[in-house]
Scaffold this motif. Structure first.
Motif, PDB file in Angstrom:
ATOM      1  N   MET A  36       0.841  -1.204   0.000  1.00 40.90           N
ATOM      2  CA  MET A  36       0.000   0.000   0.000  1.00 40.90           C
ATOM      3  C   MET A  36       0.873   1.249   0.000  1.00 40.90           C
ATOM      4  SD  MET A  36      -2.917   1.175   2.768  1.00 40.90           S
ATOM      5  CE  MET A  36      -3.904  -0.280   2.411  1.00 40.90           C
ATOM      6  N   THR A  37       0.540   2.207  -0.860  1.00 36.00           N
ATOM      7  CA  THR A  37       1.305   3.445  -0.926  1.00 36.00           C
ATOM      8  C   THR A  37       1.067   4.282   0.321  1.00 36.00           C
ATOM      9  OG1 THR A  37       1.055   3.460  -3.327  1.00 36.00           O
ATOM     10  CG2 THR A  37       1.735   5.517  -2.275  1.00 36.00           C
ATOM     11  N   PRO A  38       2.145   4.715   1.012  1.00 38.11           N
ATOM     12  CA  PRO A  38       1.950   5.519   2.219  1.00 38.11           C
ATOM     13  C   PRO A  38       1.320   6.865   1.898  1.00 38.11           C
ATOM     14  CG  PRO A  38       4.275   5.496   1.579  1.00 38.11           C
ATOM     15  CD  PRO A  38       3.574   4.507   0.699  1.00 38.11           C
ATOM     16  N   ALA A  39       0.522   7.357   2.851  1.00 38.39           N
ATOM     17  CA  ALA A  39      -0.122   8.659   2.668  1.00 38.39           C
ATOM     18  C   ALA A  39       0.930   9.757   2.669  1.00 38.39           C
ATOM     19  CB  ALA A  39      -1.138   8.892   3.783  1.00 38.39           C
ATOM     20  N   PRO A  40       0.720  10.837   1.921  1.00 34.86           N
ATOM     21  CA  PRO A  40       1.672  11.955   1.927  1.00 34.86           C
ATOM     22  C   PRO A  40       1.862  12.506   3.336  1.00 34.86           C
ATOM     23  CG  PRO A  40       0.078  12.191   0.147  1.00 34.86           C
ATOM     24  CD  PRO A  40      -0.400  11.063   0.997  1.00 34.86           C
ATOM     25  N   ALA A  41       3.063  13.016   3.601  1.00 36.29           N
ATOM     26  CA  ALA A  41       3.356  13.593   4.907  1.00 36.29           C
ATOM     27  C   ALA A  41       2.596  14.898   5.089  1.00 36.29           C
ATOM     28  CB  ALA A  41       4.862  13.824   5.051  1.00 36.29           C
ATOM     29  N   LEU A  42       2.357  15.250   6.346  1.00 39.05           N
ATOM     30  CA  LEU A  42       1.714  16.526   6.644  1.00 39.05           C
ATOM     31  C   LEU A  42       2.653  17.666   6.261  1.00 39.05           C
ATOM     32  CD1 LEU A  42       0.133  15.781  10.147  1.00 39.05           C
ATOM     33  CD2 LEU A  42      -0.944  15.625   7.900  1.00 39.05           C
ATOM     34  N   PRO A  43       2.126  18.808   5.857  1.00 37.76           N
ATOM     35  CA  PRO A  43       2.993  19.929   5.466  1.00 37.76           C
ATOM     36  C   PRO A  43       3.877  20.378   6.616  1.00 37.76           C
ATOM     37  CG  PRO A  43       0.706  20.628   5.687  1.00 37.76           C
ATOM     38  CD  PRO A  43       0.693  19.149   5.745  1.00 37.76           C
ATOM     39  N   ALA A  44       5.112  20.764   6.288  1.00 41.37           N
ATOM     40  CA  ALA A  44       6.102  21.104   7.316  1.00 41.37           C
ATOM     41  C   ALA A  44       6.158  22.590   7.621  1.00 41.37           C
ATOM     42  CB  ALA A  44       7.486  20.620   6.858  1.00 41.37           C
ATOM     43  N   SER A  45       5.380  23.412   6.932  1.00 39.22           N
ATOM     44  CA  SER A  45       5.402  24.853   7.165  1.00 39.22           C
ATOM     45  C   SER A  45       4.095  25.470   6.694  1.00 39.22           C
ATOM     46  CB  SER A  45       6.570  25.495   6.417  1.00 39.22           C
ATOM     47  OG  SER A  45       6.370  25.402   5.010  1.00 39.22           O
ATOM     48  N   ILE A  46       3.928  26.742   7.035  1.00 38.20           N
ATOM     49  CA  ILE A  46       2.730  27.464   6.585  1.00 38.20           C
ATOM     50  C   ILE A  46       2.731  27.582   5.064  1.00 38.20           C
ATOM     51  CG2 ILE A  46       1.519  29.677   6.666  1.00 38.20           C
ATOM     52  CD1 ILE A  46       2.723  30.040   9.498  1.00 38.20           C
ATOM     53  N   ASP A  47       3.872  27.914   4.494  1.00 37.90           N
ATOM     54  CA  ASP A  47       3.968  28.034   3.036  1.00 37.90           C
ATOM     55  C   ASP A  47       3.660  26.710   2.353  1.00 37.90           C
ATOM     56  OD1 ASP A  47       4.616  30.706   3.187  1.00 37.90           O
ATOM     57  OD2 ASP A  47       6.791  30.361   3.163  1.00 37.90           O
ATOM     58  N   ALA A  48       4.148  25.619   2.950  1.00 33.84           N
ATOM     59  CA  ALA A  48       3.871  24.297   2.376  1.00 33.84           C
ATOM     60  C   ALA A  48       2.386  23.972   2.450  1.00 33.84           C
ATOM     61  CB  ALA A  48       4.685  23.236   3.102  1.00 33.84           C
ATOM     62  N   THR A  49       1.726  24.429   3.514  1.00 35.64           N
ATOM     63  CA  THR A  49       0.280  24.214   3.652  1.00 35.64           C
ATOM     64  C   THR A  49      -0.475  24.973   2.569  1.00 35.64           C
ATOM     65  OG1 THR A  49       0.540  23.989   6.055  1.00 35.64           O
ATOM     66  CG2 THR A  49      -1.688  24.381   5.221  1.00 35.64           C
ATOM     67  N   ALA A  50      -0.099  26.235   2.352  1.00 36.01           N
ATOM     68  CA  ALA A  50      -0.742  27.033   1.303  1.00 36.01           C
ATOM     69  C   ALA A  50      -0.503  26.417  -0.076  1.00 36.01           C
ATOM     70  CB  ALA A  50      -0.220  28.463   1.346  1.00 36.01           C
TER      71      ALA A  50
END
Length: 307
Positions: free
Chosen positions: A1-15
């Motif tokens: 099973m392909t692992p889920a993407p990691a959570l964003p590491a910064s505010i800019d990455a979230t945007a």
């Protein structure tokens, strides 16, 4: 099973993550969303209907490859519909079978009847289970439609990510779900629930951001029509209406105008299509005819001044 993407590491990455799914977020929203993900806290979103609150949960589930579990709230929503209930028909059949077989040890039968086999998991309890694809996104949509009793029940869920079932015990999530709660503020939500969440008011977007949303969501709209639609909607929101149009209505109206092969706004076209943009007859009647022309003239003057 392909692992889920990691959570964003910064505010800019979230945007950037949101923008990758065509959700145009301001830095304030990206910040509170980043913090909610990092702190594993529920995010409580309030705002007018149609400004994109529900869409945030859908986008998160998509970009993070997590299951989306949605609890659509309504008046009279109870624990049996939202959290769990017992399969009483199957329990009755089990009792009859035990009686027919002569196997009626009450203690043993009781523990079997109130086991996972007879438990119907509703959205809240589903979100606390192991989905096999990482912690799900739990969307509790339009919480303000429920009553205070159900709101109070959620306190244990939102603080400890667990549910206590009297016959079975406490079921705790192996990993806290990503919880998004929305409210259209038809009533105030109690402070006890808000304290368990991070809070953000989702406002109508600025003209620049709404234009970017329109370009992303309805790319086939002509450039001039896009600018005029956004400017008109921004102007009409400043009028004393029963219900101002949200972003969802802006997108629907732009799509409808494109279907009519419109390249620019005119009073007759606006009057004929106001039912796409406004949803109350009093508002439609007020903004038709001469009022539509007034807003168009003001909108065009504003656009020309900005050039």
């Amino acid at each position: 099973m392909t692992p889920a993407p990691a959570l964003p590491a910064s505010i800019d990455a979230t945007a950037t993550l949101l923008a990758g799914a065509d959700y145009v977020a301001g830095r304030d929203l990206a910040t509170v969303l980043f913090l909610a993900l990092r702190m594993k806290r529920p995010l409580f979103l309030e705002g007018e209907a149609g400004v994109g609150k529900t869409e945030i949960a859908k986008v998160l589930a998509t970009v993070l490859a997590r299951p989306l579990i949605r609890l659509q709230c309504y008046e009279g929503l109870d624990i049996a519909s939202a959290v769990y209930e017992w399969n009483t028909m199957a329990q009755m059949v089990e009792i009859r079978l035990a009686e027919a077989a002569g196997d009626v040890d009450r203690a043993t039968l009781g523990s079997e009847l109130f086991s996972e086999r007879f438990l119907h998991r509703r959205p809240v309890l589903q979100a606390l289970g192991d989905t096999g694809a990482g912690a799900p996104v739990l969307l509790i949509d339009e919480l303000d439609r429920t009553d205070e009793a159900f709101e109070a029940y959620l306190l244990e869920v939102l603080s400890d990510f667990q549910v206590t079932i009297p016959e079975l015990g406490t079921i705790k999530a192996p990993e806290p779900p990503i919880v998004i709660i929305t409210s259209n503020r038809t009533r105030e939500i109690h402070d006890a629930l808000k304290r368990r969440c991070l809070y953000h008011w989702v406002d109508y977007p600025s003209a620049e951001r709404e234009l970017e949303i329109l370009r992303r969501k309805v790319p086939g709209v002509a450039a001039r029509l896009s600018r005029e639609v956004v400017a008109f909607v921004q102007a009409i929101r400043r009028e004393d209406l029963f219900k101002a149009p949200g972003v969802a209505e802006t997108l629907d109206w732009a799509t409808a105008l494109t279907e009519l092969d419109a390249v620019a706004l005119d009073p007759a076209l606006v009057s004929d299509t106001l039912g796409v943009l406004l949803k109350y007859q009093d508002d439609i009647a007020r903004m038709s005819g001469s009022e539509a022309k007034r807003l168009i003239d003001g909108m065009r003057a504003q656009l020309q001044a900005a050039q």
